[in-house]
Design a protein around this motif. Structure first.
Motif, PDB file in Angstrom:
ATOM      1  N   TRP A  55       0.843  -1.262   0.128  1.00 37.61           N
ATOM      2  CA  TRP A  55       0.438   0.096  -0.104  1.00 37.61           C
ATOM      3  C   TRP A  55       0.900   1.034   0.059  1.00 37.61           C
ATOM      4  O   TRP A  55       0.281   2.318  -0.165  1.00 37.61           O
ATOM      5  CB  TRP A  55      -0.975   0.052   1.273  1.00 37.61           C
ATOM      6  CG  TRP A  55      -1.925  -0.876   0.946  1.00 37.61           C
ATOM      7  CD1 TRP A  55      -1.681  -2.141   2.639  1.00 37.61           C
ATOM      8  CD2 TRP A  55      -2.919  -1.785   0.551  1.00 37.61           C
ATOM      9  NE1 TRP A  55      -2.786  -2.544   1.592  1.00 37.61           N
ATOM     10  CE2 TRP A  55      -3.593  -2.477   0.721  1.00 37.61           C
ATOM     11  CE3 TRP A  55      -3.794  -1.099  -0.531  1.00 37.61           C
ATOM     12  CZ2 TRP A  55      -4.387  -2.968   0.387  1.00 37.61           C
ATOM     13  CZ3 TRP A  55      -4.595  -1.763  -0.792  1.00 37.61           C
ATOM     14  CH2 TRP A  55      -5.262  -2.919  -1.185  1.00 37.61           C
TER      15      TRP A  55
ATOM     16  N   ARG B 161       0.008   4.164  -2.947  1.00 36.24           N
ATOM     17  CA  ARG B 161      -1.465   5.000  -2.416  1.00 36.24           C
ATOM     18  C   ARG B 161      -1.325   5.736  -0.859  1.00 36.24           C
ATOM     19  O   ARG B 161      -1.972   6.339  -1.041  1.00 36.24           O
ATOM     20  CB  ARG B 161      -2.875   3.328  -1.876  1.00 36.24           C
ATOM     21  CG  ARG B 161      -2.485   2.683  -3.503  1.00 36.24           C
ATOM     22  CD  ARG B 161      -4.152   1.744  -2.678  1.00 36.24           C
ATOM     23  NE  ARG B 161      -4.188   0.619  -3.802  1.00 36.24           N
ATOM     24  CZ  ARG B 161      -5.011  -0.542  -4.227  1.00 36.24           C
ATOM     25  NH1 ARG B 161      -5.381  -0.954  -2.685  1.00 36.24           N
ATOM     26  NH2 ARG B 161      -5.364  -0.496  -5.118  1.00 36.24           N
TER      27      ARG B 161
ATOM     28  N   ARG C 104      -2.177   9.279  -1.726  1.00 34.88           N
ATOM     29  CA  ARG C 104      -2.655  10.220  -0.765  1.00 34.88           C
ATOM     30  C   ARG C 104      -2.799  10.995   0.113  1.00 34.88           C
ATOM     31  O   ARG C 104      -3.456  12.350  -0.377  1.00 34.88           O
ATOM     32  CB  ARG C 104      -3.712   9.391   0.106  1.00 34.88           C
ATOM     33  CG  ARG C 104      -5.297   9.007  -0.178  1.00 34.88           C
ATOM     34  CD  ARG C 104      -5.627   7.722   1.202  1.00 34.88           C
ATOM     35  NE  ARG C 104      -4.936   6.405   1.388  1.00 34.88           N
ATOM     36  CZ  ARG C 104      -4.889   5.640   1.855  1.00 34.88           C
ATOM     37  NH1 ARG C 104      -5.293   6.193   3.553  1.00 34.88           N
ATOM     38  NH2 ARG C 104      -4.231   4.752   1.735  1.00 34.88           N
TER      39      ARG C 104
END
Length: 165
Positions: free
Chosen positions: A8, A11, A15
């Motif tokens: 992750w 991501r 973000r």
């Protein structure tokens, strides 16, 4: 074996930096838009794109337009116009007319804003110019029906003049 949370990581980074990423993508798309020559761009024929090309005062695409012939007092000003030009049409009462009725001369009022010149009918030969210039020159404008009615009413009571955009 994978490091903990590695799946992750991209991501999370996206973000965390989404505003920077949005700014970079916006700049990249602007650079691509300016890099492509104007003739090779695709023309979007949507009503919104047409309104954006025409400008803020352009009429909506679905608004009805009519051709309104108007006689402009200054024939020489009409000779400067070409089809496609944008003009404002002004109605002014002549000073001599206002003087005979006892009323004061009023300033000119705008009857049509940014009307598109649809046609400039052919002018008479040079020997007839002196005779016809006293009566003005004809100009055909593309305007909404309400504006055409206002032009007809103004032409009955005042001299019409144009200013070119």
């Amino acid at each position: 074996m994978r490091p903990r949370g590695g799946r992750w990581r991209l991501r999370r980074a996206a973000r965390r930096h989404r505003r920077r990423l949005a700014a970079v993508l916006a700049l990249a798309s602007a650079a691509v838009a300016f890099a492509v020559p104007r003739g090779e761009r695709t023309d979007l024929s949507t009503p919104a794109a047409a309104a954006a090309r025409e400008g803020p005062s352009a009429p909506a695409r679905d608004e009805a337009r009519v051709l309104a012939p108007v006689r402009i007092a200054d024939a020489e000003a009409v000779r400067l116009l070409r089809p496609g030009d944008r003009v404002d049409v002004l109605a002014a009462t002549a000073a001599s007319t206002a003087g005979t009725s006892g009323a004061e001369a009023r300033p000119a009022r705008v009857v049509a804003r940014r009307a598109r010149v649809a046609d400039v009918p052919e002018q008479p030969p040079a020997e007839d110019v002196a005779r016809t210039s006293a009566h003005g020159a004809l100009l055909v404008l593309s305007v909404p029906p309400g504006t055409a009615a206002a032009l007809a009413g103004a032409a009955a009571t005042a001299d019409l003049a144009v200013t070119r955009w």
